[in-house]
Design an enzyme around this catalytic site. Sequence first.
Site, PDB file in Angstrom:
ATOM      1  N   ASN A  88      48.879  55.858  48.908  1.00  0.00           N
ATOM      2  CA  ASN A  88      49.551  55.546  50.173  1.00  0.00           C
ATOM      3  C   ASN A  88      51.077  55.546  50.094  1.00  0.00           C
ATOM      4  O   ASN A  88      51.742  55.653  51.115  1.00  0.00           O
ATOM      5  CB  ASN A  88      49.030  54.225  50.750  1.00  0.00           C
ATOM      6  CG  ASN A  88      49.383  53.037  49.907  1.00  0.00           C
ATOM      7  OD1 ASN A  88      49.415  53.136  48.682  1.00  0.00           O
ATOM      8  ND2 ASN A  88      49.664  51.913  50.521  1.00  0.00           N
ATOM      9  N   GLU A 118      48.814  45.413  40.995  1.00  0.00           N
ATOM     10  CA  GLU A 118      49.175  45.113  42.389  1.00  0.00           C
ATOM     11  C   GLU A 118      48.060  45.669  43.252  1.00  0.00           C
ATOM     12  O   GLU A 118      47.820  46.877  43.256  1.00  0.00           O
ATOM     13  CB  GLU A 118      50.527  45.734  42.762  1.00  0.00           C
ATOM     14  CG  GLU A 118      51.719  44.958  42.249  1.00  0.00           C
ATOM     15  CD  GLU A 118      51.764  43.510  42.705  1.00  0.00           C
ATOM     16  OE1 GLU A 118      51.196  43.190  43.772  1.00  0.00           O
ATOM     17  OE2 GLU A 118      52.340  42.687  41.973  1.00  0.00           O
ATOM     18  N   CYS A 178      49.498  48.214  51.766  1.00  0.00           N
ATOM     19  CA  CYS A 178      48.950  46.977  51.207  1.00  0.00           C
ATOM     20  C   CYS A 178      49.522  45.769  51.937  1.00  0.00           C
ATOM     21  O   CYS A 178      48.885  44.730  52.026  1.00  0.00           O
ATOM     22  CB  CYS A 178      49.273  46.896  49.720  1.00  0.00           C
ATOM     23  SG  CYS A 178      51.017  47.122  49.385  1.00  0.00           S
ATOM     24  N   GLU A 187      56.592  43.135  40.130  1.00  0.00           N
ATOM     25  CA  GLU A 187      57.209  44.452  40.035  1.00  0.00           C
ATOM     26  C   GLU A 187      58.587  44.434  40.679  1.00  0.00           C
ATOM     27  O   GLU A 187      58.898  43.563  41.484  1.00  0.00           O
ATOM     28  CB  GLU A 187      56.372  45.467  40.804  1.00  0.00           C
ATOM     29  CG  GLU A 187      54.992  45.663  40.241  1.00  0.00           C
ATOM     30  CD  GLU A 187      54.426  47.008  40.632  1.00  0.00           C
ATOM     31  OE1 GLU A 187      54.538  47.938  39.838  1.00  0.00           O
ATOM     32  OE2 GLU A 187      53.875  47.119  41.734  1.00  0.00           O
TER      33      GLU A 187
HETATM   34  P1  NAD Z   1      42.022  52.984  44.198  1.00  0.00           P
HETATM   35  O1  NAD Z   1      41.814  51.696  43.491  1.00  0.00           O
HETATM   36  O2  NAD Z   1      40.836  53.716  44.684  1.00  0.00           O
HETATM   37  O3  NAD Z   1      42.812  54.018  43.272  1.00  0.00           O
HETATM   38  C1  NAD Z   1      44.059  53.699  42.707  1.00  0.00           C
HETATM   39  C2  NAD Z   1      44.263  54.549  41.461  1.00  0.00           C
HETATM   40  O4  NAD Z   1      43.314  54.147  40.467  1.00  0.00           O
HETATM   41  C3  NAD Z   1      44.045  56.040  41.680  1.00  0.00           C
HETATM   42  O5  NAD Z   1      45.014  56.776  40.944  1.00  0.00           O
HETATM   43  C4  NAD Z   1      42.662  56.261  41.107  1.00  0.00           C
HETATM   44  O6  NAD Z   1      42.433  57.573  40.675  1.00  0.00           O
HETATM   45  C5  NAD Z   1      42.694  55.296  39.938  1.00  0.00           C
HETATM   46  N1  NAD Z   1      41.374  54.921  39.385  1.00  0.00           N
HETATM   47  C6  NAD Z   1      40.171  54.968  39.989  1.00  0.00           C
HETATM   48  N2  NAD Z   1      39.212  54.541  39.128  1.00  0.00           N
HETATM   49  C7  NAD Z   1      39.832  54.196  37.988  1.00  0.00           C
HETATM   50  C8  NAD Z   1      39.393  53.677  36.734  1.00  0.00           C
HETATM   51  N3  NAD Z   1      38.101  53.422  36.505  1.00  0.00           N
HETATM   52  N4  NAD Z   1      40.313  53.438  35.787  1.00  0.00           N
HETATM   53  C9  NAD Z   1      41.628  53.670  36.006  1.00  0.00           C
HETATM   54  N5  NAD Z   1      42.098  54.175  37.163  1.00  0.00           N
HETATM   55  C10 NAD Z   1      41.208  54.433  38.150  1.00  0.00           C
HETATM   56  O7  NAD Z   1      43.051  52.688  45.391  1.00  0.00           O
HETATM   57  P2  NAD Z   1      43.564  53.700  46.517  1.00  0.00           P
HETATM   58  O8  NAD Z   1      42.448  53.947  47.479  1.00  0.00           O
HETATM   59  O9  NAD Z   1      44.243  54.865  45.888  1.00  0.00           O
HETATM   60  O10 NAD Z   1      44.707  52.814  47.196  1.00  0.00           O
HETATM   61  C11 NAD Z   1      44.457  51.889  48.205  1.00  0.00           C
HETATM   62  C12 NAD Z   1      44.534  50.478  47.661  1.00  0.00           C
HETATM   63  O11 NAD Z   1      45.787  50.266  47.010  1.00  0.00           O
HETATM   64  C13 NAD Z   1      44.480  49.436  48.759  1.00  0.00           C
HETATM   65  O12 NAD Z   1      43.614  48.391  48.378  1.00  0.00           O
HETATM   66  C14 NAD Z   1      45.910  48.930  48.847  1.00  0.00           C
HETATM   67  O13 NAD Z   1      46.059  47.623  49.340  1.00  0.00           O
HETATM   68  C15 NAD Z   1      46.336  49.020  47.418  1.00  0.00           C
HETATM   69  N6  NAD Z   1      47.796  49.016  47.318  1.00  0.00           N
HETATM   70  C16 NAD Z   1      48.414  47.896  46.836  1.00  0.00           C
HETATM   71  C17 NAD Z   1      49.805  47.825  46.768  1.00  0.00           C
HETATM   72  C18 NAD Z   1      50.493  46.616  46.218  1.00  0.00           C
HETATM   73  O14 NAD Z   1      51.654  46.726  45.807  1.00  0.00           O
HETATM   74  N7  NAD Z   1      49.860  45.460  46.179  1.00  0.00           N
HETATM   75  C19 NAD Z   1      50.564  48.918  47.197  1.00  0.00           C
HETATM   76  C20 NAD Z   1      49.903  50.048  47.699  1.00  0.00           C
HETATM   77  C21 NAD Z   1      48.514  50.083  47.748  1.00  0.00           C
END
Ligand code: NAD
Length: 483
Positions: free
Chosen positions: A150, A248, A282, A459
């Site tokens: 995102n 995060e 997020c 962060e």
């Molecule tokens: P996701 O957890 O599906 O994926 C995030 C990353 O993790 C991707 O690069 C994905 O390929 C990787 N991944 C998936 N499985 C993995 C594994 N087993 N081991 C290691 N890496 C793995 O999240 P998303 O759909 O890409 O993003 C949306 C989420 O991110 C929402 O929940 C949002 O709130 C959160 N987010 C949080 C913040 C924050 O700063 N708190 C900021 C932006 C987004």
Amino acid sequence: MSRTITSVVGGSPVTGGSTHTDVNPSDLADVVLEHGEADVAVAQQAVAAAAQAFPTWSRTTPWQRSEVLDKAGSEVLARADELGDLLAREEGKTLPEARGEVVRAGQILKYFAGAVLQPHGHQLDSVRPGVDVSVTREPIGVVSVITPWNFPIAIPAWKIAPALAFGNTVVFKPAELVPGSAWELVDILNRSGLPEGALNLVLGRGSSVGPTLTTDAAVNAVTFTGSVATGRLILDAPAPLGRKVQLELGGKNPLVIVDDADLALAVECLVQGGFGSTGQRCTASSFAVATDSIHDRLVEAVQERLGRWSVGDARTPGIDMGPVVDPSQLRQNQHYLDVARREGGEVLGGELVELDTEGHYMSPALVLGTSAGDTINREEVFGPVVSVVRVADYAEALAVANSSAMNLSAGICTTDLATAAHFRRNSRAGMVMVNLPTAGVDFHVPFGGRGDSSYGPREQGFAAIDFFTTSKTAYTLPGSPRN
Ligand code: NAD
């Protein structure tokens, strides 16, 4: 023919293997690019390359590291229009949002170019006569950077810049949906003077390459932004004991609007905070908590505002909201609207939208008449969906806001200084906004949540050094203790 990009290991592109086609969520007929998909072997090579580069990069002077980041930041800023266009095309946020994100990435690189030159250690007298004590900061080693789709360039920048600034080497795995912005950032940094292997790019699926990047014995730290579910997997995976982890995660972010709020300002805070970036943030204010006597006026004014809200191709000038990122996120948004209806809520908007080009479009949705404990107010939707819950008074509003398990960001709209101060002190969120839309633009201050939303040190800004370095305390007797 679309362009093909690949993983980058030890400064060189990784050829061979299968490719994946990336399409524009605003126009599914538009192929943005093809990317080569890395497998476990590539991930292992990337970790090995980062480990090999560590002795060289960690021994560079702060000035050398500053110069690389400064140069990269200048290029990102100079190419903001072009990189913003790519980001809007592959992720679907509007051009102003996308360009703004690119500018922020450039500013983050510049910030850490300066931060690395600041004093970071302590020199103290010991409790023992004649002994000097020094506390210094040292890099951790190989850092795996894993990011969501995102914020395709800002989040990678706010992890990679401090990692490199403080002398670590990096293996970076962006989300599958947004490889283009990631590739550009890595290319810019590598051309700005990084030695081979200091920054490696792994374009692979999380389920396949993720375990290597998070558990390999040569990985010293993992900084991850993404969903709570993936964060838990990373935390629970068997890994070397000394591995540092920073997570995060998701947010369910309340925006409290009390009777004395400035209504026009509250509407803007809610509409921008809830529907900006298609609600795919997020920190999105997806959970409004309105006190009794402002609730109906607020809902009416928000509906009126959304009546003028345009949904369209992310790159069409003047639109308010681009598409949802992909079909599965669109299904998830519609699923949560169905659940809200089943639990007795009324849903205004939220319909699928058909335009001239085929894309993942939906109108912004307002959910009314639910209570704080309902699913729509407990779980993260991650789409253009805002629920408004009615409460009796400020005391109840605070209790409801603090009942969120994912305490990333919370806000309040009030014209009363005492209420604002009380909320700021008593909110359980990691970030609090008063009369402002939801968090995130200040790159020089800490960013992060509490509860299920975060794990490990904060962060960004001056907080970043805590995760990206480890401290060493040294005791020195310079000679004989004469007096
Ligand atoms: P996701 O957890 O599906 O994926 C995030 C990353 O993790 C991707 O690069 C994905 O390929 C990787 N991944 C998936 N499985 C993995 C594994 N087993 N081991 C290691 N890496 C793995 O999240 P998303 O759909 O890409 O993003 C949306 C989420 O991110 C929402 O929940 C949002 O709130 C959160 N987010 C949080 C913040 C924050 O700063 N708190 C900021 C932006 C987004």
